[in-house]
Design a protein around this motif. Sequence first.
Motif, PDB file in Angstrom:
ATOM      1  N   ASP A 128      -8.678   2.730   0.308  1.00 41.45           N
ATOM      2  CA  ASP A 128      -8.033   3.946   0.773  1.00 41.45           C
ATOM      3  C   ASP A 128      -8.425   5.114  -0.137  1.00 41.45           C
ATOM      4  OD1 ASP A 128      -5.499   5.087   2.439  1.00 41.45           O
ATOM      5  OD2 ASP A 128      -5.487   5.878   0.389  1.00 41.45           O
TER       6      ASP A 128
ATOM      7  N   THR B  11      -7.057   7.943  -0.891  1.00 41.05           N
ATOM      8  CA  THR B  11      -6.016   8.447  -1.787  1.00 41.05           C
ATOM      9  C   THR B  11      -5.884   7.568  -3.016  1.00 41.05           C
ATOM     10  OG1 THR B  11      -4.770   9.401   0.056  1.00 41.05           O
ATOM     11  CG2 THR B  11      -3.555   8.966  -1.974  1.00 41.05           C
ATOM     12  N   LEU B  12      -5.941   6.251  -2.823  1.00 43.90           N
ATOM     13  CA  LEU B  12      -5.791   5.310  -3.930  1.00 43.90           C
ATOM     14  C   LEU B  12      -7.025   5.298  -4.824  1.00 43.90           C
ATOM     15  CD1 LEU B  12      -4.053   2.336  -2.076  1.00 43.90           C
ATOM     16  CD2 LEU B  12      -3.009   4.292  -3.244  1.00 43.90           C
TER      17      LEU B  12
ATOM     18  N   LYS C 124       0.828   4.387  -2.748  1.00 43.00           N
ATOM     19  CA  LYS C 124       0.633   5.789  -2.366  1.00 43.00           C
ATOM     20  C   LYS C 124       1.764   6.670  -2.893  1.00 43.00           C
ATOM     21  CE  LYS C 124      -2.289   5.196   1.718  1.00 43.00           C
ATOM     22  NZ  LYS C 124      -2.431   5.440   3.174  1.00 43.00           N
ATOM     23  N   LYS C 125       2.966   6.104  -2.993  1.00 46.29           N
ATOM     24  CA  LYS C 125       4.095   6.875  -3.510  1.00 46.29           C
ATOM     25  C   LYS C 125       3.928   7.210  -4.994  1.00 46.29           C
ATOM     26  CE  LYS C 125       7.711   5.336  -0.305  1.00 46.29           C
ATOM     27  NZ  LYS C 125       8.972   4.556  -0.171  1.00 46.29           N
TER      28      LYS C 125
ATOM     29  N   ALA D 206      -6.775   8.318  -6.943  1.00 41.15           N
ATOM     30  CA  ALA D 206      -5.759   8.145  -7.974  1.00 41.15           C
ATOM     31  C   ALA D 206      -6.287   7.290  -9.125  1.00 41.15           C
ATOM     32  CB  ALA D 206      -4.500   7.520  -7.379  1.00 41.15           C
TER      33      ALA D 206
ATOM     34  N   GLY E  32      -6.241  -0.496  -5.505  1.00 43.82           N
ATOM     35  CA  GLY E  32      -6.674   0.598  -4.640  1.00 43.82           C
ATOM     36  C   GLY E  32      -8.157   0.552  -4.336  1.00 43.82           C
TER      37      GLY E  32
ATOM     38  N   ALA F 151       0.915   7.495  -6.513  1.00 48.30           N
ATOM     39  CA  ALA F 151      -0.394   8.117  -6.742  1.00 48.30           C
ATOM     40  C   ALA F 151      -0.209   9.625  -6.907  1.00 48.30           C
ATOM     41  CB  ALA F 151      -1.325   7.813  -5.577  1.00 48.30           C
TER      42      ALA F 151
ATOM     43  N   PHE G   7      -1.940   7.053 -11.403  1.00 48.01           N
ATOM     44  CA  PHE G   7      -0.840   6.217 -10.937  1.00 48.01           C
ATOM     45  C   PHE G   7       0.318   6.224 -11.931  1.00 48.01           C
ATOM     46  CE2 PHE G   7      -4.344   4.114  -8.599  1.00 48.01           C
ATOM     47  CZ  PHE G   7      -3.780   4.115  -7.316  1.00 48.01           C
TER      48      PHE G   7
ATOM     49  N   ILE H 179       0.839  -1.207   0.000  1.00 47.28           N
ATOM     50  CA  ILE H 179       0.000   0.000   0.000  1.00 47.28           C
ATOM     51  C   ILE H 179       0.868   1.249   0.000  1.00 47.28           C
ATOM     52  CG2 ILE H 179      -1.601   1.366   1.394  1.00 47.28           C
ATOM     53  CD1 ILE H 179      -2.980  -0.885  -0.071  1.00 47.28           C
ATOM     54  N   GLU H 180       1.935   1.232   0.775  1.00 42.34           N
ATOM     55  CA  GLU H 180       2.828   2.386   0.840  1.00 42.34           C
ATOM     56  C   GLU H 180       3.405   2.713  -0.540  1.00 42.34           C
ATOM     57  OE1 GLU H 180       6.261   3.795   3.875  1.00 42.34           O
ATOM     58  OE2 GLU H 180       6.726   1.956   2.788  1.00 42.34           O
TER      59      GLU H 180
END
Length: 389
Positions: free
Chosen positions: A50, A52-53, A12-13, A56, A45, A15, A20, A8-9
Motif C-alpha cells: 500500500d 501510504t504504508l 494506516k491509522k 510511512a 507495509g 502512519a 509510524f 491494515i486499517e
Amino acid sequence: MTSYQHSIELLKKVATERGFLASANDIANYRRVWARDGVICGLAGLLDGDKTLVEAMKNTLLTLASHQHERGMIPSNVHFDGNVPSVSFGGLAGRVDTVAWFIIGVCQYVYKTKDQDFFEQLKPAMMKGFEIQQSWEYNDGDLMYVPRSGNWADEYPTQGFILYDQLLRIWALRCYLHFEKEETLEAKEKAITAKVIANYKKTEGSKNHYHPKAYSALKMTSYWVASLEPAGYQTQFDSFANSLSLLLKIGTTTDQKELVAYTENIRSTLNLQLMPAFWPVIKEGDPDWQWLTNNCKYEFRNYPYEFHNGGTWQMVNGFYGIGLVYADEIEKAKEVLAQIDTLNQKENWSFYENFNSKTGESNGVPFCAWSAAGSILLKQTLTANKLLI
C-alpha cells in the motif's frame, strides 16, 4: 472486514508524515516514532505494498536517520511536540537493537521499491551504524556486548552477548551485502555466524568456544540459549531470537527440526496456542527474580506469564510463524496466524500489546501497531511474498 483488512486499517491509522507511531491509542509514550516498532510496521507495509504504508516506512527511516547520534546510535524513539523533536536513545540503558533494525529497514525498503538512490542517501548512516556495532564488541571478538535493558526486552534480565542482538546484526549485514559487496563486512558476517553456531547450543565435537569453562557446563538443548556473559550462560528460551534463527537458517537442518519440535511442544501445551516471549517464566524465589523486579523505571509489569516474563506477543509470534515458513512448516505457520488473529480481534479488534500466557487476559496498550504488523508479515510470507534474508 477480514482479519487482514483490520490489521491494515490500524497501520494506516498510525502512519504519519514522520513515520509510524507505536499505537493509535492516545498514550504519550506510544505516540512517537520508535525505531523497532516503526521498522517492523514498515516491513509489514512493504510486503502489503500500500502506497501510504510504504511512504510511512520511508518517513520512519528518514526520521531515524536525521536524528542519528554523531557516534552512530539510532534513536530508540523520536517524539515531536509540534516541530520540536525530543530524541531518546534508551531509558535505563541505551538500546543496541535499533541500529540493526534501521539497517534492515533501509535495505528492505530498497529491495521492495528498487529505489537505489535511497540506499545511497542513507548509506553513510548505515555505515556509522556498522561502526558503532563494531565498537560494542569491546574486545574485538565478533559478538556485541549488550547491557541489561539494551533491546526490545527492556525489562527482562538478560545481558551480555545476547543472541537476539547477534542475529539481528547478521541479518543487517546480509541485507546490506545484498546491495553492495564489502570484504570487511562479508568477513564479519561469516565470523559472527560461526560464533553463534559454536557457542549458543551444546554440540558434540564443537570447537572455538568463546567461554570454554561456561560451555563445558552448558547442558544440551534443542534450542539456541538466550545469552552468554563472563559469569556464564543465561539458558532461557528466547522466542524472538529462535524465530530469527529459523528465518536466517542458522545451524544445520537438524538444528532447525529439533528447534521446531521443541517450540511446537511448548505451543501445544499453552492456553493461547502461541509462543511465550521467554520460557520458562521467572517466579518469586528464583535467582533472577530480584533482577527482574528491580529492572523497571516506573511500574513492575513482568509478573509470571506476562509481558517479557512468559507473556504472549502477537508481534513475536508473527516472526515465529515466518520462521516456520522458512523451515517448510507451512501448516504450523497457518495455525500460528489463526491464533494471532484470534488475539488481535479480542474486544472488537483492540490489538493488545500482549497477553497473559496462562489466563489469556490482555496486557499493555490497545491498538498496538506491531501486533497488527505481526499478522500482516506472516500472512504475506505465507503467500510467498518474502522479505530479503
